[in-house]
Scaffold this motif. Structure first.
Motif, PDB file in Angstrom:
ATOM      1  N   THR A  85      28.837  38.245  40.085  1.00 46.55           N
ATOM      2  CA  THR A  85      29.218  37.677  41.386  1.00 46.55           C
ATOM      3  C   THR A  85      28.296  36.523  41.754  1.00 46.55           C
ATOM      4  O   THR A  85      28.755  35.465  42.199  1.00 46.55           O
ATOM      5  CB  THR A  85      29.175  38.762  42.480  1.00 46.55           C
ATOM      6  OG1 THR A  85      30.095  39.792  42.137  1.00 46.55           O
ATOM      7  CG2 THR A  85      29.517  38.193  43.833  1.00 46.55           C
ATOM      8  N   GLU A 134      27.948  43.642  37.651  1.00 45.69           N
ATOM      9  CA  GLU A 134      28.919  43.077  38.595  1.00 45.69           C
ATOM     10  C   GLU A 134      28.216  42.192  39.623  1.00 45.69           C
ATOM     11  O   GLU A 134      28.727  41.139  40.003  1.00 45.69           O
ATOM     12  CB  GLU A 134      29.717  44.188  39.288  1.00 45.69           C
ATOM     13  CG  GLU A 134      30.685  44.932  38.393  1.00 45.69           C
ATOM     14  CD  GLU A 134      30.016  46.069  37.641  1.00 45.69           C
ATOM     15  OE1 GLU A 134      28.868  46.428  37.969  1.00 45.69           O
ATOM     16  OE2 GLU A 134      30.643  46.581  36.698  1.00 45.69           O
ATOM     17  N   HIS A 135      27.057  42.643  40.059  1.00 45.20           N
ATOM     18  CA  HIS A 135      26.292  41.866  41.031  1.00 45.20           C
ATOM     19  C   HIS A 135      25.842  40.539  40.412  1.00 45.20           C
ATOM     20  O   HIS A 135      25.932  39.475  41.046  1.00 45.20           O
ATOM     21  CB  HIS A 135      25.086  42.680  41.516  1.00 45.20           C
ATOM     22  CG  HIS A 135      24.324  42.036  42.615  1.00 45.20           C
ATOM     23  ND1 HIS A 135      24.818  41.916  43.886  1.00 45.20           N
ATOM     24  CD2 HIS A 135      23.100  41.464  42.614  1.00 45.20           C
ATOM     25  CE1 HIS A 135      23.924  41.302  44.633  1.00 45.20           C
ATOM     26  NE2 HIS A 135      22.868  41.012  43.887  1.00 45.20           N
ATOM     27  N   SER A 144      23.286  45.576  39.127  1.00 44.75           N
ATOM     28  CA  SER A 144      24.380  45.860  38.208  1.00 44.75           C
ATOM     29  C   SER A 144      24.921  44.560  37.619  1.00 44.75           C
ATOM     30  O   SER A 144      24.694  43.471  38.144  1.00 44.75           O
ATOM     31  CB  SER A 144      25.499  46.596  38.945  1.00 44.75           C
ATOM     32  OG  SER A 144      26.121  45.736  39.865  1.00 44.75           O
TER      33      SER A 144
END
Length: 73
Positions: A9, A5-6, A3
């Motif tokens: 991060t 978001e991953h 994703s």
């Protein structure tokens, strides 16, 4: 599937790690740590403490070193 978001991060971790690594190396080897701090960071031996040396000897040099690394980073 990964994703966004991953990926964000991981990118944030990589960027922060790079800044801290460069800051640490600059502070440790180039502009931050003095010879006095390096020599004074060691803890006193048990014999030294028994002879009356403060067991916290070296803490000031460690604090000065950590402060210089923080300022450089």
């Amino acid at each position: 599937m990964t994703s966004i978001e991953h990926v964000a991060t991981l990118a944030t971790f990589g960027a922060v790690w790079a800044v801290l690594a460069v800051g640490h190396n600059l502070a440790d080897h180039v502009i931050g740590q003095t010879d006095r701090q390096a020599a004074g960071k060691g803890a006193p031996s048990a014999t030294d403490v028994a002879d009356g040396v403060n067991p916290r000897k070296g803490w000031g040099a460690c604090l000065a070193y950590v402060t210089s690394v923080g300022l450089v980073a």
